[in-house]
Write a protein that holds these residues in place. Structure first.
Motif, PDB file in Angstrom:
ATOM      1  N   PRO A 117       0.898  -1.165   0.094  1.00  0.00           N
ATOM      2  CA  PRO A 117       0.087  -0.067   0.119  1.00  0.00           C
ATOM      3  C   PRO A 117       1.008   1.183  -0.142  1.00  0.00           C
ATOM      4  O   PRO A 117       1.664   1.385   0.733  1.00  0.00           O
ATOM      5  N   LEU A 118       0.560   2.106  -0.803  1.00  0.00           N
ATOM      6  CA  LEU A 118       1.189   3.507  -0.828  1.00  0.00           C
ATOM      7  C   LEU A 118       0.424   4.693  -0.619  1.00  0.00           C
ATOM      8  O   LEU A 118       0.876   5.684   0.052  1.00  0.00           O
ATOM      9  N   ARG A 119      -0.897   4.527  -0.766  1.00  0.00           N
ATOM     10  CA  ARG A 119      -1.946   5.544  -0.501  1.00  0.00           C
ATOM     11  C   ARG A 119      -3.228   5.232  -0.002  1.00  0.00           C
ATOM     12  O   ARG A 119      -3.807   4.211  -0.624  1.00  0.00           O
ATOM     13  N   LEU A 120      -3.583   5.911   0.953  1.00  0.00           N
ATOM     14  CA  LEU A 120      -5.083   5.656   1.530  1.00  0.00           C
ATOM     15  C   LEU A 120      -6.101   6.751   1.211  1.00  0.00           C
ATOM     16  O   LEU A 120      -5.357   7.929   1.627  1.00  0.00           O
ATOM     17  N   MET A 121      -7.208   6.848   1.378  1.00  0.00           N
ATOM     18  CA  MET A 121      -7.965   8.033   1.099  1.00  0.00           C
ATOM     19  C   MET A 121      -9.311   7.544   1.749  1.00  0.00           C
ATOM     20  O   MET A 121      -9.814   6.387   1.844  1.00  0.00           O
TER      21      MET A 121
END
Length: 699
Positions: A117-121
């Motif tokens: 995982p690199l990015r969470l929104m």
């Protein structure tokens, strides 16, 4: 439209959408640790977007301490691949200091080539109103559950479409069902129903679809161990959108209530001491049997030597004797016959289809049963017998009063012939029982038509003006239909014999307090009332007295009650209860006819009374009888030592008055001091300036 224009439009679109939906957006770059928060997120917490630094731990610093661990765990489980998304509820600190509930939803939106995982929104929605409503609903539910627990009520419902039923824990407890889940088989309830109640109960539990009413029903169930319980259900139909609906119901165990109802119903019809029918119930039974037209025998049974037994061995032995006599009478009767205790030591029997010969044989058996009654060791040396009167009733026109009067008249004949025997009524040998019954009936009529008159006799503090005492004993006089006064010695015994003495006492109390309550409240007068044995045994007496006092304003302290030994001996426990309640209300209590019976001093010891009235037979001949003088002197001395006032009645000679004053007797009444006269004539002059009454004696 250029790509730049589209981008600008999309940004404007999403900004507007977020604003209108009150959604706050967060965007977390796991590689750099930076976290972006939308302007709507900041405004949701009361901040301008430039007031907050977009750091990765900003949300955590604003999160309520109790919610941080849960919120972090939700994100960690998602990053670790254990959940498809982040979803949790938490509280964030508003700029003004209060907490804002938010629903946080989000997830991974970007991964590297290795899938890391690199990015969470995600978005956060303000759900404060929802949580407040939930909290309020939970409070309502808590109160509802508490009310259900306190009432012992269970709840169940049946889904019509799925044919499934659900019982809560309390419902299962009521039916004695041991189960871990609410769901039960649909036909289980039917197996508990009592066979005699099954059809009506099942019908009551089938409300028509679309109805909105509540159906109440009471029925019996048989638990698996064979125990029968009474339950009450409330049932109604509940509509459901797109479904067949449900039947919702409550259930409550009312077995104890039913038992109490049965006990009260039994007590209303039966004598508390013996378990036989009471006077009112017996009168109804007798009326029904007479109306049926079948021949029957009515017995009037009056115990002989009962008062002597009470004097010798006490009221406990008397109660034992009455219960033993009642059991003996019951054992002599066939199932269709009925026995009643009319009051005191008097009984009545109703025997259907009984001719004179059969009645005489039965009377002989009852006489033997009375002679053989268990009197207990305390009264082993005493004897008990009975006088029995028998009346044969053959027609429907005979009234209950006439039937009992005939039997009572024959009973008097048996007593006159020597007691311990029976006599059969004959019109030729009648001794006045019918006249007594008619006199009792006339007394009832006189209460309605104004022929019952209230008189009063002043009770004087000896040697002092009457105005310092202002106490009057209330008496009743019956005016016959011909205008002649009928003395109490005639109509009072008739009232007691035919069961209207309590009604007469109530009429006297109500009438006197209604007419003179205002004078009593001002202190101008105090009234004393004589009570019959029937009144002493009346469980509703004090409710009646209290209601009249509230209605008329007459003070408790201005009311006195006089009870005789004869009245007390027929129901000692009732007399003791009466005295206790009178003292609680500060009403005065006197023992009347003191010294005439062998138990007088026992009653003085047991009853905390204000005054005793020495029996007039000791007073009227004091001038000639040294014995009477010694008795009066002794009674007066004992009374003073225990703090009771002493009243002497039948003071008819001046010499007697002088002797009583010398002995220290407190009060007196009689022809010498004042003759009885209409109560209004006594009260009217008393209304005016009131002299302070002397201090009440300790008691």
């Amino acid at each position: 439209m250029t790509g730049q224009d589209k981008k600008s439009r999309n940004e404007t679109f999403w900004a507007t959408a977020l604003e209108r939906a009150h959604l706050g957006v967060w965007d977390w770059d796991l590689a750099t640790g930076e976290c972006f928060y939308s302007a709507t997120w900041a405004r949701m917490l009361g901040y301008d977007e430039r007031e907050l630094a977009n750091t990765s731990d900003l949300w955590l610093r604003l999160t309520h301490p109790d919610d941080r661990e849960r919120a972090l765990a939700s994100g960690e489980r998602h990053i670790a691949g254990q959940t498809d998304a982040i979803e949790t509820e938490l509280r964030l600190k508003h700029k003004l200091g209060h907490w804002v509930w938010v629903l946080d939803r989000g997830g991974i939106v970007e991964r590297n080539a290795d899938g890391k995982p690199l990015r969470l929104m995600g978005v956060q929605t303000d759900i404060t109103k929802q949580k407040t409503a939930e909290a309020e609903l939970e409070q309502v539910n808590v109160r509802f559950r508490l009310a259900l627990a306190a009432s012992g009520t269970g709840i169940w419902h049946h889904d019509i479409a799925t044919h499934k039923s659900y019982w809560d824990t309390r419902t299962r407890d009521i039916f004695g069902l041991v189960a871990d889940t609410d769901e039960v088989t649909a036909d289980l309830w039917h197996t508990y129903l009592h066979p005699d109640d099954k059809e009506a109960t099942e019908r009551a539990h089938q409300p028509p679809p679309g109805s909105s009413g509540v159906t109440a029903s009471q029925y019996r169930i048989i638990k698996r161990d064979g125990e029968i319980r009474h339950v009450e259900s409330l049932v109604r139909f509940i509509a459901a959108v797109g479904a067949a609906g449900q039947i919702l119901g409550t259930v409550r165990d009312i077995t104890e209530d039913k038992l109490r109802e049965q006990e009260l119903a039994f007590a209303a019809r039966h004598d508390a001491l013996t378990g036989l029918w009471n006077r009112a119930a017996f009168d109804r039974l007798l009326a029904e049997h007479i109306a049926a037209g079948a021949p029957l025998a009515v017995f009037y049974v009056d115990l002989d030597y009962f008062k002597a037994l009470n004097d010798f061995a006490g009221h406990a032995a008397g109660d034992m004797a009455l219960k033993s006599v009642a059991a003996g009478i019951r054992a002599c009767l066939q199932p269709s016959a009925h026995a009643a205790r009319l009051g005191g030591d008097e009984f009545a029997l109703l025997v259907p289809h009984c001719d004179a010969a059969q009645a005489e044989r039965l009377a002989g058996a009852i006489l033997a049963a009375v002679r053989g009654a268990d009197l207990g060791s305390a009264a082993a040396a005493r004897r008990l017998a009975a006088s029995i009167g028998i009346a044969i009733v053959n027609d429907r026109v005979t009234t209950v009063a006439d039937a009992l009067a005939c039997a009572d008249d024959a009973c008097y004949a048996a007593k006159a012939a020597g007691r311990d025997r029976f006599a059969v009524f004959s019109a030729e040998a009648a001794t006045g029982g019918l006249n007594a019954a008619r006199l009792a009936a006339d007394t009832v009529d006189a209460m309605e038509d104004g022929r019952l008159k209230l008189f009063g006799q002043e009770i004087h503090r000896l040697g002092r003006p009457w105005q310092e005492n202002r106490h009057v004993e209330v008496l009743a006089r019956l005016v016959g239909r011909g205008g002649k006064l009928i003395p109490p010695s005639e109509f009072i015994p008739a009232a007691e014999r035919f069961g209207i003495a309590a009604r007469l006492d109530r009429w006297i109390i109500r009438t006197a307090l209604s007419r003179h309550g205002a004078a009593m409240k001002s202190g101008a007068i105090a009234l004393g009332f004589n009570l019959s044995a029937q009144t002493l045994s009346d469980p509703g007496l004090w409710d009646f007295v209290d209601s009249i006092i509230e209605e008329t304003g007459a003070p408790h302290s201005g009311i006195g009650f006089e009870i005789t030994e004869t009245a007390a001996v027929t129901n000692f426990d009732a007399a003791e209860t009466f005295v206790r309640k009178a003292r609680e209300r500060r009403c005065k209590v006197s023992l009347d006819d003191f010294g005439a019976g062998m138990s007088s001093f026992e009653y003085l010891r047991r009853f905390p009374v204000d005054a005793i009235k020495i029996d007039g037979s000791f007073i009227e001949h004091m001038a000639e009888s040294r014995f009477d003088r010694e008795i009066v002197s002794a009674i007066s001395g004992i009374a003073r030592s225990v703090g009771c006032a002493v009243v002497a009645e039948k003071i008819e000679q001046a010499e007697t008055l002088v002797m009583l004053q010398a002995m220290g007797v407190d009060f007196g009444q009689g022809f010498l001091l004042h003759r009885p006269e209409p109560l209004e004539r006594i009260v009217a002059p008393a209304i005016g300036p009131v002299t302070a009454a002397p201090a009440r004696k300790a008691s």
